[in-house]
Scaffold this active site. Structure first.
Site, PDB file in Angstrom:
ATOM      1  CD  GLU A   8      -3.065  -0.973   0.194  1.00  0.00           C
ATOM      2  OE1 GLU A   8      -3.084   0.050  -0.527  1.00  0.00           O
ATOM      3  OE2 GLU A   8      -3.919  -1.871   0.100  1.00  0.00           O
ATOM      4  NE  ARG A  55      -3.948   2.688  -0.380  1.00  0.00           N
ATOM      5  CZ  ARG A  55      -5.270   2.722  -0.208  1.00  0.00           C
ATOM      6  NH1 ARG A  55      -5.881   3.862  -0.025  1.00  0.00           N
ATOM      7  NH2 ARG A  55      -5.972   1.608  -0.212  1.00  0.00           N
ATOM      8  CG  ASP A  62      -5.567  -7.086  -7.807  1.00  0.00           C
ATOM      9  OD1 ASP A  62      -4.812  -7.611  -6.988  1.00  0.00           O
ATOM     10  OD2 ASP A  62      -6.133  -6.001  -7.598  1.00  0.00           O
ATOM     11  CD  GLU A  80     -11.137  -1.833  -8.303  1.00  0.00           C
ATOM     12  OE1 GLU A  80     -10.203  -1.739  -7.492  1.00  0.00           O
ATOM     13  OE2 GLU A  80     -12.330  -1.601  -8.001  1.00  0.00           O
ATOM     14  CB  THR A 108      -2.465  -1.113  -9.086  1.00  0.00           C
ATOM     15  OG1 THR A 108      -3.668  -1.866  -8.998  1.00  0.00           O
ATOM     16  CG2 THR A 108      -1.854  -0.930  -7.701  1.00  0.00           C
TER      17      THR A 108
END
Length: 529
Positions: A116, A120, A252, A421, A512
């Site tokens: 993360e 981010r 993913d 998404e 992502t």
């Protein structure tokens, strides 16, 4: 130390299909919708600034704040590039000033979530720098990169996906875990490579590429050759032992990064294209299915495959569970298909996107849940269009409980947590195909989300999109607004209604967390002299 390959980037095939001349009336509608998205962002941003400044998230109902990603201001950093893209330059200037003062040497109360923090914070700073050129942002990206790099200081150079700064400071052993999610160990290629290219320091590229090399080497040795299992062993570097295979949750972004890394480096690392093409061949063969729907819609959904042995035979069992999170796959296949000139990928990506749009439109409030299951058609996808007529009897025998919309067999998780998404894939398919019905479908998605999640302060996650008061269609909200609402969801909606040269997919790739990173492209100097 792995060095980035020398040589000029390749000319890769064009991704975007620019829209034809736009009639004045259509342009006016498009710009009105773009501005409506911007107003929602501004309302949320102003509330964050007032009630939760420098914290990770605002609580959109109570006005409280909470820190869930290190306490370093996740919403602030996630929103930097959105502010720039939406031309909110005064707000961007203020945000950069604040973000440049974040103290990443202050250890959080919990372990650092390396995945993360990478997508981010590092992704957010890199994208904002690539867009604005503000050197303060590159310095902060480097600070985050230095912190993350310590998580790779293990005997085999595989990262600890949950890094404990306190333990490290006490010289406790630092080792990668034996059970690690594929997404969490694989999702470094874009951010670490871009940071190395910008700083001219190869150490981040080296760290990420060691993982890439191992995954590349073991791709054909798994129990489902072409794909990698959801769980891998980072301590022993065995990435081929487990039985479950999906491009959805927990795996993913590793698959997502294969075509994107190929584009980012201008084709200079051919293993990314090779891994992408092998993986998608397997995915299309066994993970993708056509659901049996009451309107016989020709759409696709991607599920999970479990592999077992029966005697000498390998058995592939499909779990036909769709996820909002896996809606990214439509955009991935469209982008990848364009880059490797495989129209089948583009077509499958389009049908996967259509499956997500279908699910949105057939839920009570027009919003897709976190997870759902459907009844697969007897035939999987093939070059010939499979025959799949809806059977009321088969559907009734398959459903888990009554009072469920036709086409669905169960809804294991009925939350909507402001996920991006679905609109991500609609945006990418619109940019790559120019399909004229997509802006209207995107707008219906936006209207449903805004209507049902809006609070006095911002927008809130929904606890159950199937439970609501029919009089006002108001599902129960939870006091949560993840940073990706401003960093991803509203950014993709805004770009959907913006000019197609704003963040062109031929010049940028999104990580992502929807942070655009500048692609390497051939040097045009001298070519037209």
């Amino acid at each position: 130390m792995r060095q980035f390959p020398q040589g000029s980037p390749q000319w890769l095939p064009k991704v975007q299909k620019f829209i034809e001349t736009e009639p004045a009336a259509e342009r006016q509608v498009r710009l009105e919708r773009r501005d409506a998205v911007k107003k929602v962002f501004q309302r949320c941003w102003n509330s964050y600034r007032k009630h939760a400044w420098m914290s990770d998230e605002i609580m959109p109902i109570s006005g409280g704040k909470r820190d869930v990603f290190g306490g370093w201001g996740a919403t602030l950093v996630d929103s930097l590039d959105t502010l720039w893209i939406m031309d909110l330059k005064d707000e961007f200037k203020e945000a950069v000033e604040a973000a440049s003062k974040i103290d990443f040497s202050k250890a959080p109360g919990d372990k650092v979530n390396v995945f993360e923090t990478n997508i981010r914070y590092l992704g957010g700073f890199l994208a904002a720098y690539d867009l604005s050129g503000d050197r303060r942002l590159l310095r902060k990206a480097t600070e985050v990169g230095e912190m993350l790099y310590v998580a790779f200081d293990t005997p085999n150079r595989m990262p600890m996906t949950r890094w404990d700064a306190v333990d490290a400071s006490k010289n406790k052993p630092q080792e990668a875990d034996e059970s690690v999610l594929l997404a969490e160990i694989g999702t470094f290629a874009l951010e670490f490579t871009r940071l190395s290219l910008l700083t001219k320091d190869p150490k981040w590229f080296d760290a990420a590429h060691r993982i890439t090399e191992l995954l590349h080497k073991q791709q054909d040795t798994t129990r489902f050759p072409g794909m990698w299992p959801v769980i891998v062993n980072a301590r022993t570097t065995e990435f081929n032992l487990h039985n479950d295979f999906t491009i959805g949750a927990m795996a993913d972004s590793w698959y997502e990064y294969l075509p994107k890394a190929h584009a980012l480096v201008g084709g200079l690392l051919p293993q990314y294209r090779e891994m992408y093409e092998k993986a998608m061949e397997a995915v299309i063969k066994r993970n993708v299915f056509r659901p049996m729907l009451p309107d016989n819609a020709d759409v696709l959904v991607s599920g999970l495959v479990s592999v077992s042995r029966s005697g000498d035979d390998t058995v592939y069992s499909l779990k036909p569970e769709g996820q909002h999170l896996v809606c990214f796959a439509g955009g991935m296949l469209a982008l990848g298909g364009k880059l490797v000139e495989n129209q089948t990928h583009v077509s499958v990506g389009e049908k996967l996107m259509d499956g997500c749009i279908w699910t949105y439109s057939h839920m009570p409030v027009g919003i897709m849940p976190e997870t759902f299951t459907m009844l697969p058609c007897p035939l999987t996808i093939s070059p010939e269009k499979p025959e799949c007529t809806f059977s009321e009897t088969k559907w009734k025998n398959a459903i888990k409980k009554k009072h469920i919309s036709k086409g669905f067999t169960s809804l294991p998780d009925t939350r909507y947590i402001l996920r991006p998404e679905a609109i991500e894939s609609v945006f990418i398919l619109y940019r790559t195909t120019g399909r004229k019905d997509l802006p209207e479908k995107a707008w219906k998605m936006f209207e449903a989300i805004e209507k049902n999640t809006k609070t006095e302060l911002a927008n809130a996650a929904l606890s159950d999109i199937t439970r609501y008061d029919p009089e006002n269609e108001d599902p129960e909200k939870t006091d949560s607004m993840e940073s990706f609402w401003l960093g991803e969801t509203l950014k993709y909606f805004y770009l959907m209604f913006s000019e197609p040269d704003l963040i062109s997919l031929d010049e940028w790739v999104f990580n992502t967390e929807a942070h655009p990173l500048r692609r390497l492209v051939p040097d045009l100097k001298g070519l037209f002299d």
